[in-house]
Scaffold this motif. Structure first.
Motif, PDB file in Angstrom:
ATOM      1  N   SER A  87       1.048  -1.256   0.003  1.00 21.90           N
ATOM      2  CA  SER A  87      -0.015   0.174   0.027  1.00 21.90           C
ATOM      3  C   SER A  87       0.798   1.135  -0.130  1.00 21.90           C
ATOM      4  O   SER A  87       2.014   1.372   0.360  1.00 21.90           O
ATOM      5  N   LEU A  88       0.504   2.353  -0.490  1.00 22.32           N
ATOM      6  CA  LEU A  88       0.770   3.615  -0.033  1.00 22.32           C
ATOM      7  C   LEU A  88       0.208   4.472   0.889  1.00 22.32           C
ATOM      8  O   LEU A  88      -1.025   4.332   1.077  1.00 22.32           O
ATOM      9  N   SER A  89       1.220   4.744   1.856  1.00 20.29           N
ATOM     10  CA  SER A  89       0.502   5.625   3.138  1.00 20.29           C
ATOM     11  C   SER A  89       0.885   6.963   2.908  1.00 20.29           C
ATOM     12  O   SER A  89       1.905   7.427   2.760  1.00 20.29           O
ATOM     13  N   ILE A  90      -0.291   7.888   2.902  1.00 16.45           N
ATOM     14  CA  ILE A  90      -0.095   8.960   3.066  1.00 16.45           C
ATOM     15  C   ILE A  90      -0.345   9.867   4.411  1.00 16.45           C
ATOM     16  O   ILE A  90      -1.284   9.344   5.165  1.00 16.45           O
ATOM     17  N   THR A  91       0.490  10.642   4.659  1.00 17.07           N
ATOM     18  CA  THR A  91       0.405  11.296   5.786  1.00 17.07           C
ATOM     19  C   THR A  91      -0.088  12.783   5.442  1.00 17.07           C
ATOM     20  O   THR A  91       0.984  13.553   5.042  1.00 17.07           O
ATOM     21  N   ALA A  92      -1.069  13.093   5.666  1.00 21.20           N
ATOM     22  CA  ALA A  92      -1.628  14.603   5.330  1.00 21.20           C
ATOM     23  C   ALA A  92      -1.058  15.495   6.403  1.00 21.20           C
ATOM     24  O   ALA A  92      -0.869  15.115   7.672  1.00 21.20           O
ATOM     25  N   ASP A  93      -1.115  16.776   6.179  1.00 17.57           N
ATOM     26  CA  ASP A  93      -0.721  17.786   7.050  1.00 17.57           C
ATOM     27  C   ASP A  93      -1.921  18.570   7.717  1.00 17.57           C
ATOM     28  O   ASP A  93      -1.748  19.539   8.465  1.00 17.57           O
ATOM     29  N   SER A  94      -2.971  18.075   7.431  1.00 13.05           N
ATOM     30  CA  SER A  94      -4.262  18.295   8.148  1.00 13.05           C
ATOM     31  C   SER A  94      -5.543  17.515   7.907  1.00 13.05           C
ATOM     32  O   SER A  94      -5.387  16.763   7.001  1.00 13.05           O
ATOM     33  N   LYS A  95      -6.356  17.523   8.802  1.00 14.43           N
ATOM     34  CA  LYS A  95      -7.339  16.571   8.829  1.00 14.43           C
ATOM     35  C   LYS A  95      -8.173  16.713   7.606  1.00 14.43           C
ATOM     36  O   LYS A  95      -8.745  15.761   6.992  1.00 14.43           O
ATOM     37  N   GLU A  96      -8.574  18.059   7.293  1.00 20.65           N
ATOM     38  CA  GLU A  96      -9.184  18.389   6.066  1.00 20.65           C
ATOM     39  C   GLU A  96      -8.679  17.626   4.669  1.00 20.65           C
ATOM     40  O   GLU A  96      -9.279  17.295   3.781  1.00 20.65           O
ATOM     41  N   LYS A  97      -7.286  17.797   4.740  1.00 19.74           N
ATOM     42  CA  LYS A  97      -6.475  17.433   3.433  1.00 19.74           C
ATOM     43  C   LYS A  97      -6.609  15.825   3.520  1.00 19.74           C
ATOM     44  O   LYS A  97      -6.866  15.379   2.430  1.00 19.74           O
ATOM     45  N   ALA A  98      -6.664  15.143   4.625  1.00 17.95           N
ATOM     46  CA  ALA A  98      -6.599  13.796   4.649  1.00 17.95           C
ATOM     47  C   ALA A  98      -7.992  13.248   4.019  1.00 17.95           C
ATOM     48  O   ALA A  98      -8.130  12.287   3.405  1.00 17.95           O
ATOM     49  N   ASP A  99      -9.124  13.973   4.572  1.00 13.11           N
ATOM     50  CA  ASP A  99     -10.542  13.874   3.944  1.00 13.11           C
ATOM     51  C   ASP A  99     -10.982  14.081   2.751  1.00 13.11           C
ATOM     52  O   ASP A  99     -11.229  13.136   1.931  1.00 13.11           O
ATOM     53  N   PHE A 119      -7.001   4.573  18.001  1.00 15.92           N
ATOM     54  CA  PHE A 119      -6.535   4.398  19.481  1.00 15.92           C
ATOM     55  C   PHE A 119      -4.898   4.814  19.580  1.00 15.92           C
ATOM     56  O   PHE A 119      -4.403   5.196  20.426  1.00 15.92           O
ATOM     57  N   TRP A 120      -4.233   4.844  18.240  1.00 13.45           N
ATOM     58  CA  TRP A 120      -2.829   5.156  18.382  1.00 13.45           C
ATOM     59  C   TRP A 120      -2.691   6.783  18.095  1.00 13.45           C
ATOM     60  O   TRP A 120      -1.669   7.303  17.920  1.00 13.45           O
ATOM     61  N   GLY A 121      -3.607   7.413  17.923  1.00 16.04           N
ATOM     62  CA  GLY A 121      -3.841   8.766  17.843  1.00 16.04           C
ATOM     63  C   GLY A 121      -3.751   9.247  16.499  1.00 16.04           C
ATOM     64  O   GLY A 121      -3.663  10.632  16.298  1.00 16.04           O
ATOM     65  N   ASP A 122      -4.193   8.530  15.496  1.00 16.97           N
ATOM     66  CA  ASP A 122      -4.162   9.207  14.091  1.00 16.97           C
ATOM     67  C   ASP A 122      -5.474   9.271  13.524  1.00 16.97           C
ATOM     68  O   ASP A 122      -6.350   8.367  14.168  1.00 16.97           O
ATOM     69  N   TYR A 123      -5.799  10.094  12.662  1.00 19.71           N
ATOM     70  CA  TYR A 123      -6.999   9.970  12.027  1.00 19.71           C
ATOM     71  C   TYR A 123      -6.840   9.381  10.756  1.00 19.71           C
ATOM     72  O   TYR A 123      -5.560   9.676  10.132  1.00 19.71           O
ATOM     73  N   PHE A 124      -7.412   8.136  10.569  1.00 17.24           N
ATOM     74  CA  PHE A 124      -6.892   7.107   9.580  1.00 17.24           C
ATOM     75  C   PHE A 124      -7.897   6.384   8.875  1.00 17.24           C
ATOM     76  O   PHE A 124      -9.075   6.267   9.406  1.00 17.24           O
ATOM     77  N   SER A 138      -3.612   9.323   6.601  1.00 18.66           N
ATOM     78  CA  SER A 138      -3.609   9.552   7.958  1.00 18.66           C
ATOM     79  C   SER A 138      -3.225  10.864   8.046  1.00 18.66           C
ATOM     80  O   SER A 138      -2.625  11.487   7.352  1.00 18.66           O
ATOM     81  N   PHE A 139      -3.548  11.452   9.483  1.00 20.06           N
ATOM     82  CA  PHE A 139      -3.294  12.857  10.122  1.00 20.06           C
ATOM     83  C   PHE A 139      -2.955  12.395  11.479  1.00 20.06           C
ATOM     84  O   PHE A 139      -3.647  11.948  12.177  1.00 20.06           O
ATOM     85  N   ARG A 140      -1.915  12.871  11.991  1.00 18.92           N
ATOM     86  CA  ARG A 140      -1.525  12.721  13.269  1.00 18.92           C
ATOM     87  C   ARG A 140      -2.120  13.735  14.255  1.00 18.92           C
ATOM     88  O   ARG A 140      -1.483  14.866  14.318  1.00 18.92           O
ATOM     89  N   GLU A 141      -3.210  13.480  14.852  1.00 15.60           N
ATOM     90  CA  GLU A 141      -4.054  14.157  15.458  1.00 15.60           C
ATOM     91  C   GLU A 141      -3.315  14.739  16.716  1.00 15.60           C
ATOM     92  O   GLU A 141      -3.444  15.953  17.056  1.00 15.60           O
ATOM     93  N   GLU A 142      -2.752  13.613  17.321  1.00 11.43           N
ATOM     94  CA  GLU A 142      -1.977  14.063  18.644  1.00 11.43           C
ATOM     95  C   GLU A 142      -1.038  14.925  18.571  1.00 11.43           C
ATOM     96  O   GLU A 142      -0.981  16.072  19.648  1.00 11.43           O
ATOM     97  N   GLU A 143      -0.072  15.225  17.659  1.00 11.30           N
ATOM     98  CA  GLU A 143       0.759  16.203  17.261  1.00 11.30           C
ATOM     99  C   GLU A 143       0.181  17.496  17.230  1.00 11.30           C
ATOM    100  O   GLU A 143       0.579  18.532  17.475  1.00 11.30           O
ATOM    101  N   SER A 144      -1.028  17.473  16.273  1.00 12.52           N
ATOM    102  CA  SER A 144      -1.784  18.821  16.147  1.00 12.52           C
ATOM    103  C   SER A 144      -2.384  19.540  17.263  1.00 12.52           C
ATOM    104  O   SER A 144      -2.251  20.514  17.324  1.00 12.52           O
ATOM    105  N   ALA A 145      -2.739  18.325  18.154  1.00 11.93           N
ATOM    106  CA  ALA A 145      -3.433  19.030  19.476  1.00 11.93           C
ATOM    107  C   ALA A 145      -2.580  19.501  20.414  1.00 11.93           C
ATOM    108  O   ALA A 145      -2.593  20.476  21.015  1.00 11.93           O
ATOM    109  N   SER A 146      -0.906  19.102  20.212  1.00 14.52           N
ATOM    110  CA  SER A 146      -0.141  19.528  21.035  1.00 14.52           C
ATOM    111  C   SER A 146       0.653  20.823  20.727  1.00 14.52           C
ATOM    112  O   SER A 146       1.532  21.388  21.337  1.00 14.52           O
ATOM    113  N   GLU A 147       0.358  21.251  19.258  1.00 16.08           N
ATOM    114  CA  GLU A 147       1.060  22.309  18.936  1.00 16.08           C
ATOM    115  C   GLU A 147       0.375  23.770  19.188  1.00 16.08           C
ATOM    116  O   GLU A 147      -0.559  23.768  19.728  1.00 16.08           O
TER     117      GLU A 147
END
Length: 147
Positions: A87-99, A119-124, A138-147
């Protein structure tokens, strides 16, 4: 910044394969989780023999590239075929971009997991596009919340 990384799926030998890849590329795993680490979910049962298999492993191999992988335990057991195990795994820079990526890639394709918080902290989410290519978004929600 949006990144794309390869995601390899194995039929019970992911740990052996990634130990080999670590010997080839060097470095250390930034994450190694087993199916036994997952919270119990009746929608995604994990057999006793799969509990010690790899749920997810990450191995940085240079720059922004991460080789990722897992075994086909849990709900994907029995779906392994050489050819559909990449598979190709994309990590987006925003939740909106991931959607947006997910919506466009899954159009006329097949959704295997809707976009949702995990449960691992990503929107996926996961899908196969109309050309048969497997995608993980995916979008890393945990990192976004801590910024």
């Amino acid at each position: 910044m949006t990144t794309i990384n390869p995601y390899l799926t194995f039929e019970g030998n992911c740990e052996n394969a990634f130990n080999f890849y670590r010997a080839v590329f060097g470095g250390e795993f930034t994450f190694l989780g087993r199916f036994s680490d997952m919270p119990e979910d009746p929608n995604y049962p994990v057999s006793d023999e799969a509990r010690n298999q790899i749920m997810h492993v990450s191995l940085p191999i240079g720059g922004d590239t991460i080789l990722m992988g897992s075994d086909t335990g849990g709900h994907d057991s029995g779906n392994f075929n050489v050819g559909n195990n990449i598979s190709l795994s994309i990590t987006a820079d925003s939740k909106e971009k991931a959607d947006e990526f997910f919506s466009k890639l899954s159009s006329e394709g097949k959704v295997s997991m809707e976009m949702s918080s995990t449960f691992w902290g990503d929107y996926f989410g996961m899908c196969t596009d109309r050309f048969g290519i497997n995608w993980m978004i995916s979008f890393r929600e945990e990192e976004s919340a801590s910024e």
